[in-house]
Design a protein around this motif. Structure first.
Motif, PDB file in Angstrom:
ATOM      1  N   LYS A   1       0.828  -1.204   0.000  1.00  0.00           N
ATOM      2  CA  LYS A   1       0.000   0.000   0.000  1.00  0.00           C
ATOM      3  C   LYS A   1       0.862   1.254   0.000  1.00  0.00           C
ATOM      4  O   LYS A   1       0.382   2.342  -0.326  1.00  0.00           O
ATOM      5  CB  LYS A   1      -0.921   0.007   1.227  1.00  0.00           C
ATOM      6  CG  LYS A   1      -1.860  -1.192   1.308  1.00  0.00           C
ATOM      7  CD  LYS A   1      -2.783  -1.252   0.117  1.00  0.00           C
ATOM      8  CE  LYS A   1      -3.746  -2.431   0.245  1.00  0.00           C
ATOM      9  NZ  LYS A   1      -4.586  -2.583  -0.973  1.00  0.00           N
ATOM     10  N   ASN A   2       2.116   1.091   0.421  1.00  0.00           N
ATOM     11  CA  ASN A   2       3.066   2.192   0.473  1.00  0.00           C
ATOM     12  C   ASN A   2       4.403   1.699  -0.065  1.00  0.00           C
ATOM     13  O   ASN A   2       4.641   0.496  -0.140  1.00  0.00           O
ATOM     14  CB  ASN A   2       3.266   2.691   1.911  1.00  0.00           C
ATOM     15  CG  ASN A   2       1.961   2.916   2.647  1.00  0.00           C
ATOM     16  OD1 ASN A   2       1.317   3.953   2.479  1.00  0.00           O
ATOM     17  ND2 ASN A   2       1.547   1.943   3.458  1.00  0.00           N
TER      18      ASN A   2
ATOM     19  N   ASP B   1       7.117  -1.411   2.671  1.00  0.00           N
ATOM     20  CA  ASP B   1       5.702  -1.039   2.718  1.00  0.00           C
ATOM     21  C   ASP B   1       5.423  -0.449   4.096  1.00  0.00           C
ATOM     22  O   ASP B   1       4.984  -1.138   5.007  1.00  0.00           O
ATOM     23  CB  ASP B   1       4.823  -2.259   2.463  1.00  0.00           C
ATOM     24  CG  ASP B   1       3.332  -1.915   2.469  1.00  0.00           C
ATOM     25  OD1 ASP B   1       3.000  -0.718   2.584  1.00  0.00           O
ATOM     26  OD2 ASP B   1       2.507  -2.841   2.367  1.00  0.00           O
TER      27      ASP B   1
ATOM     28  N   LYS C   1       2.419   6.612  -1.329  1.00  0.00           N
ATOM     29  CA  LYS C   1       1.328   6.167  -0.478  1.00  0.00           C
ATOM     30  C   LYS C   1       0.104   5.880  -1.345  1.00  0.00           C
ATOM     31  O   LYS C   1       0.005   6.331  -2.474  1.00  0.00           O
ATOM     32  CB  LYS C   1       0.992   7.225   0.581  1.00  0.00           C
ATOM     33  CG  LYS C   1       2.095   7.431   1.611  1.00  0.00           C
ATOM     34  CD  LYS C   1       1.641   8.357   2.724  1.00  0.00           C
ATOM     35  CE  LYS C   1       2.726   8.485   3.792  1.00  0.00           C
ATOM     36  NZ  LYS C   1       2.297   9.344   4.925  1.00  0.00           N
ATOM     37  N   ARG C   2      -0.827   5.099  -0.753  1.00  0.00           N
ATOM     38  CA  ARG C   2      -2.038   4.687  -1.462  1.00  0.00           C
ATOM     39  C   ARG C   2      -1.688   4.079  -2.815  1.00  0.00           C
ATOM     40  O   ARG C   2      -2.315   4.363  -3.841  1.00  0.00           O
ATOM     41  CB  ARG C   2      -3.004   5.860  -1.627  1.00  0.00           C
ATOM     42  CG  ARG C   2      -3.462   6.453  -0.306  1.00  0.00           C
ATOM     43  CD  ARG C   2      -4.459   7.564  -0.511  1.00  0.00           C
ATOM     44  NE  ARG C   2      -4.736   8.261   0.734  1.00  0.00           N
ATOM     45  CZ  ARG C   2      -5.498   9.350   0.832  1.00  0.00           C
ATOM     46  NH1 ARG C   2      -6.070   9.850  -0.243  1.00  0.00           N
ATOM     47  NH2 ARG C   2      -5.687   9.928   2.000  1.00  0.00           N
TER      48      ARG C   2
ATOM     49  N   ARG D   1      -1.453   1.592  -5.787  1.00  0.00           N
ATOM     50  CA  ARG D   1      -2.408   0.642  -6.367  1.00  0.00           C
ATOM     51  C   ARG D   1      -1.993   0.307  -7.792  1.00  0.00           C
ATOM     52  O   ARG D   1      -1.674   1.194  -8.589  1.00  0.00           O
ATOM     53  CB  ARG D   1      -3.817   1.240  -6.368  1.00  0.00           C
ATOM     54  CG  ARG D   1      -4.914   0.293  -6.861  1.00  0.00           C
ATOM     55  CD  ARG D   1      -6.278   0.916  -6.682  1.00  0.00           C
ATOM     56  NE  ARG D   1      -6.405   2.174  -7.401  1.00  0.00           N
ATOM     57  CZ  ARG D   1      -6.692   2.259  -8.702  1.00  0.00           C
ATOM     58  NH1 ARG D   1      -6.858   1.163  -9.430  1.00  0.00           N
ATOM     59  NH2 ARG D   1      -6.809   3.440  -9.280  1.00  0.00           N
TER      60      ARG D   1
END
Length: 300
Positions: free
Chosen positions: A3-4, A138, A249-250, A252
């Protein structure tokens, strides 16, 4: 999977094979907290507790997992228990306890309460890209990332790794992208950013779900605010928020890429495929970021 992404440049080629790294991590395998331990750190299986390998290698990348377990003992609960004991002793002995006696009583209370405290575990994934020389963690915070790197350095006895030292100031470049509307063709600003006054770090504006090309945003930038975080879509492959310390960050992976992964009943196989896909995309992204900001910096 991640996710990070906090990235660190390795100062020298990582020369350990997966089997050698596995043996080293095995000396610090995770174990649960003992009755009077506040926290424990150790290495766990990155593909889940149903597997045993501490290192998972694919495409020149070695995936690891730090696991931390903590006993949850609220300070307010400790303080309340200590205050009750102090009041009881002082009333019974008709005297005030000294500072050293209060300190010893608190230590005794904590020791007695710890075995009954609940525990909480947290997993931190990280991987070493042996081909490109990056260590990727992460972690949402620098503190969490440094915790993982410190244990890896302790396990291996040496690990020359440092955050990137960009030759070009990221905040200035990100600000120019929004001001001019001329971001590189493969980086499309999304709908979120964080602006900070260059002369007053406490002056912060956070925007979400906004048109970043609007006059409202542009006026803040013209007034001297800098873009310190910017949501980006990179080449329809990765979406993330890029910060001025070059952390992501975030994070995807694009839906089109994820659709290429075959569904199955084996969660470990799914994680393996996702990791292989993500690591390859990040390797190529770091090449682009290096071209834009000069990621390499000084060797570790």
């Amino acid at each position: 999977m991640f996710k990070n992404a906090r990235i660190y440049r390795l100062g020298a080629p990582f020369g350990r094979a997966a089997a050698e790294l596995e043996a080293a991590l095995g000396t610090r395998r995770f174990r649960p907290c003992g009755p009077v331990e506040v926290a424990t750190l150790g290495w766990s299986a990155p593909l889940g507790e149903d597997t045993s390998a501490l290192v998972h290698g694919v495409g020149g990348c070695l995936l690891l997992c730090l696991r931390k377990q903590e006993r949850l003992l609220p300070s307010s609960a400790v303080a309340e228990a200590v205050d009750e004991r102090i009041a009881e002793i002082e009333a019974g002995e008709a005297r005030d306890l000294s500072r050293s006696e209060r300190r010893a009583l608190r230590e005794q209370t904590v020791t007695e309460m710890l075995p009954r405290a609940f525990t909480r575990s947290r997993r931190t994934l990280l991987y070493i890209d042996t081909e490109s020389g990056w260590l990727v963690v992460d972690a949402a915070s620098e503190k969490q990332a440094e915790e993982a790197i410190s244990l890896l350095r302790l396990t291996l006895e040496t690990l020359p790794a440092k955050p990137p030292a960009p030759r070009q100031p990221p905040a200035g470049i990100l600000t120019a992208w929004l001001l001019t509307g001329e971001a590189p063709a493969d980086f499309i600003p999304a709908d979120a950013c964080e602006l900070r006054d260059s002369e007053d770090s406490a002056s912060v504006i956070r925007c979400k779900g906004q048109d970043l090309a609007s006059e409202e945003i542009l006026n803040h930038l013209r007034a001297g605010k800098q873009v310190v975080k910017l949501a980006l879509d990179w080449d329809e492959r990765l979406a993330f928020i890029l910060a001025d310390d070059l952390s992501l960050k975030r994070l995807r992976v694009g839906d089109a890429l994820l659709d290429e992964i075959e569904d199955g009943d084996d969660p470990a196989a799914r994680l393996d495929a996702e990791f292989a896909l993500m690591a390859l995309q990040l390797r190529e992204l770091f090449v682009r970021l290096d071209a834009l900001f000069g990621l390499v910096g000084e060797p570790a």
